[in-house]
Motif scaffolding. Structure first.
Motif, PDB file in Angstrom:
ATOM      1  N   PHE A   1       0.820  -1.207   0.000  1.00 44.64           N
ATOM      2  CA  PHE A   1       0.000   0.000   0.000  1.00 44.64           C
ATOM      3  C   PHE A   1       0.861   1.267   0.000  1.00 44.64           C
ATOM      4  O   PHE A   1       1.877   1.329   0.672  1.00 44.64           O
ATOM      5  CB  PHE A   1      -0.932   0.020   1.219  1.00 44.64           C
ATOM      6  CG  PHE A   1      -2.015  -1.026   1.168  1.00 44.64           C
ATOM      7  CD1 PHE A   1      -2.677  -1.328  -0.011  1.00 44.64           C
ATOM      8  CD2 PHE A   1      -2.387  -1.705   2.313  1.00 44.64           C
ATOM      9  CE1 PHE A   1      -3.682  -2.277  -0.051  1.00 44.64           C
ATOM     10  CE2 PHE A   1      -3.397  -2.661   2.292  1.00 44.64           C
ATOM     11  CZ  PHE A   1      -4.040  -2.948   1.103  1.00 44.64           C
ATOM     12  N   GLU A   2       0.413   2.280  -0.776  1.00 43.56           N
ATOM     13  CA  GLU A   2       1.149   3.543  -0.912  1.00 43.56           C
ATOM     14  C   GLU A   2       0.290   4.698  -0.411  1.00 43.56           C
ATOM     15  O   GLU A   2      -0.920   4.713  -0.608  1.00 43.56           O
ATOM     16  CB  GLU A   2       1.531   3.765  -2.380  1.00 43.56           C
ATOM     17  CG  GLU A   2       2.457   2.691  -2.914  1.00 43.56           C
ATOM     18  CD  GLU A   2       2.718   2.816  -4.414  1.00 43.56           C
ATOM     19  OE1 GLU A   2       2.495   3.912  -4.982  1.00 43.56           O
ATOM     20  OE2 GLU A   2       3.130   1.816  -5.015  1.00 43.56           O
ATOM     21  N   ASP A   3       0.938   5.693   0.208  1.00 43.73           N
ATOM     22  CA  ASP A   3       0.240   6.814   0.840  1.00 43.73           C
ATOM     23  C   ASP A   3      -0.576   7.683  -0.110  1.00 43.73           C
ATOM     24  O   ASP A   3      -1.533   8.304   0.305  1.00 43.73           O
ATOM     25  CB  ASP A   3       1.231   7.718   1.590  1.00 43.73           C
ATOM     26  CG  ASP A   3       1.549   7.176   2.977  1.00 43.73           C
ATOM     27  OD1 ASP A   3       0.828   6.276   3.443  1.00 43.73           O
ATOM     28  OD2 ASP A   3       2.504   7.662   3.583  1.00 43.73           O
ATOM     29  N   ASP A   4      -0.186   7.731  -1.378  1.00 43.74           N
ATOM     30  CA  ASP A   4      -0.884   8.623  -2.311  1.00 43.74           C
ATOM     31  C   ASP A   4      -1.809   7.852  -3.256  1.00 43.74           C
ATOM     32  O   ASP A   4      -2.192   8.358  -4.295  1.00 43.74           O
ATOM     33  CB  ASP A   4       0.130   9.458  -3.107  1.00 43.74           C
ATOM     34  CG  ASP A   4       1.028   8.592  -3.976  1.00 43.74           C
ATOM     35  OD1 ASP A   4       1.107   7.364  -3.746  1.00 43.74           O
ATOM     36  OD2 ASP A   4       1.666   9.152  -4.894  1.00 43.74           O
ATOM     37  N   GLN A   5      -2.162   6.618  -2.887  1.00 43.89           N
ATOM     38  CA  GLN A   5      -2.943   5.767  -3.781  1.00 43.89           C
ATOM     39  C   GLN A   5      -4.208   5.233  -3.115  1.00 43.89           C
ATOM     40  O   GLN A   5      -4.276   5.102  -1.897  1.00 43.89           O
ATOM     41  CB  GLN A   5      -2.100   4.551  -4.200  1.00 43.89           C
ATOM     42  CG  GLN A   5      -0.829   4.885  -4.945  1.00 43.89           C
ATOM     43  CD  GLN A   5      -1.093   5.417  -6.332  1.00 43.89           C
ATOM     44  OE1 GLN A   5      -1.933   4.883  -7.061  1.00 43.89           O
ATOM     45  NE2 GLN A   5      -0.390   6.467  -6.702  1.00 43.89           N
TER      46      GLN A   5
ATOM     47  N   GLY B   1      -4.902   5.963   0.949  1.00 44.84           N
ATOM     48  CA  GLY B   1      -3.725   6.548   1.576  1.00 44.84           C
ATOM     49  C   GLY B   1      -3.979   7.963   2.086  1.00 44.84           C
ATOM     50  O   GLY B   1      -4.879   8.657   1.613  1.00 44.84           O
ATOM     51  N   ASN B   2      -3.176   8.379   3.064  1.00 42.86           N
ATOM     52  CA  ASN B   2      -3.316   9.718   3.656  1.00 42.86           C
ATOM     53  C   ASN B   2      -3.164  10.835   2.642  1.00 42.86           C
ATOM     54  O   ASN B   2      -3.711  11.914   2.829  1.00 42.86           O
ATOM     55  CB  ASN B   2      -2.276   9.905   4.779  1.00 42.86           C
ATOM     56  CG  ASN B   2      -2.606   9.066   5.992  1.00 42.86           C
ATOM     57  OD1 ASN B   2      -3.765   8.768   6.244  1.00 42.86           O
ATOM     58  ND2 ASN B   2      -1.580   8.683   6.734  1.00 42.86           N
ATOM     59  N   GLY B   3      -2.418  10.598   1.581  1.00 44.74           N
ATOM     60  CA  GLY B   3      -2.169  11.633   0.584  1.00 44.74           C
ATOM     61  C   GLY B   3      -3.182  11.686  -0.543  1.00 44.74           C
ATOM     62  O   GLY B   3      -3.025  12.453  -1.492  1.00 44.74           O
TER      63      GLY B   3
ATOM     64  N   LYS C   1     -11.122  10.428  -3.140  1.00 39.03           N
ATOM     65  CA  LYS C   1     -11.758   9.703  -2.035  1.00 39.03           C
ATOM     66  C   LYS C   1     -13.252   9.545  -2.274  1.00 39.03           C
ATOM     67  O   LYS C   1     -13.833   8.503  -1.971  1.00 39.03           O
ATOM     68  CB  LYS C   1     -11.543  10.449  -0.706  1.00 39.03           C
ATOM     69  CG  LYS C   1     -10.175  10.290  -0.123  1.00 39.03           C
ATOM     70  CD  LYS C   1     -10.072  11.044   1.191  1.00 39.03           C
ATOM     71  CE  LYS C   1      -8.656  11.009   1.716  1.00 39.03           C
ATOM     72  NZ  LYS C   1      -8.482  11.754   2.951  1.00 39.03           N
TER      73      LYS C   1
ATOM     74  N   TRP D   1      -7.941   0.387   0.609  1.00 38.60           N
ATOM     75  CA  TRP D   1      -6.882   1.256   1.119  1.00 38.60           C
ATOM     76  C   TRP D   1      -7.037   2.651   0.512  1.00 38.60           C
ATOM     77  O   TRP D   1      -7.090   2.805  -0.712  1.00 38.60           O
ATOM     78  CB  TRP D   1      -5.517   0.699   0.752  1.00 38.60           C
ATOM     79  CG  TRP D   1      -4.390   1.624   1.051  1.00 38.60           C
ATOM     80  CD1 TRP D   1      -3.776   2.470   0.171  1.00 38.60           C
ATOM     81  CD2 TRP D   1      -3.741   1.829   2.310  1.00 38.60           C
ATOM     82  NE1 TRP D   1      -2.790   3.171   0.810  1.00 38.60           N
ATOM     83  CE2 TRP D   1      -2.740   2.802   2.115  1.00 38.60           C
ATOM     84  CE3 TRP D   1      -3.918   1.285   3.570  1.00 38.60           C
ATOM     85  CZ2 TRP D   1      -1.920   3.228   3.145  1.00 38.60           C
ATOM     86  CZ3 TRP D   1      -3.086   1.711   4.596  1.00 38.60           C
ATOM     87  CH2 TRP D   1      -2.112   2.676   4.381  1.00 38.60           C
TER      88      TRP D   1
END
Length: 107
Positions: free
Chosen positions: A55-59, A89-91, A97, A87
């Protein structure tokens, strides 16, 4: 729907994850083009801890994990179930979203 799920690798990998006798026990799907085309990001044999590393923060990504379930009654039976992890991510931006709910239903 709006999503392109035509990549044959999606079904091939899903069938490996769903096979209770197979070694592959997870897969992660992602947006190949950042918008509507879904593809397999990764798959593996190491369960949840390995899956989570992908998992990646911007995805926005979708994880699928095969887990064993045991029923203990008169006879103990073991069967496999699949869990889906969405998932975000925060970014990830607010507009991206907002699309996750409807798109998750398609997947």
């Amino acid at each position: 729907g709006d999503l392109d799920l035509s990549d044959p690798a999606i079904l091939e990998t899903w069938n490996q994850v769903a096979n209770s006798k197979g070694a592959i026990n997870w897969m992660v799907l992602h947006y190949v083009d950042g918008k509507t085309t879904i593809g397999v990001k990764a798959s593996g044999t190491g369960g949840l801890s390995e899956l989570a590393q992908v998992f990646e923060d911007d995805q926005v990504m979708y994880g699928f994990l095969r887990v064993g379930a045991e029923d203990r009654k008169a006879v103990t039976s073991t069967r496999c179930k699949s869990a889906m992890i969405t998932w975000i991510g925060n970014g990830v931006g607010i507009m991206k979203k907002a699309k996750v709910g409807p798109q998750r239903e398609e997947i």
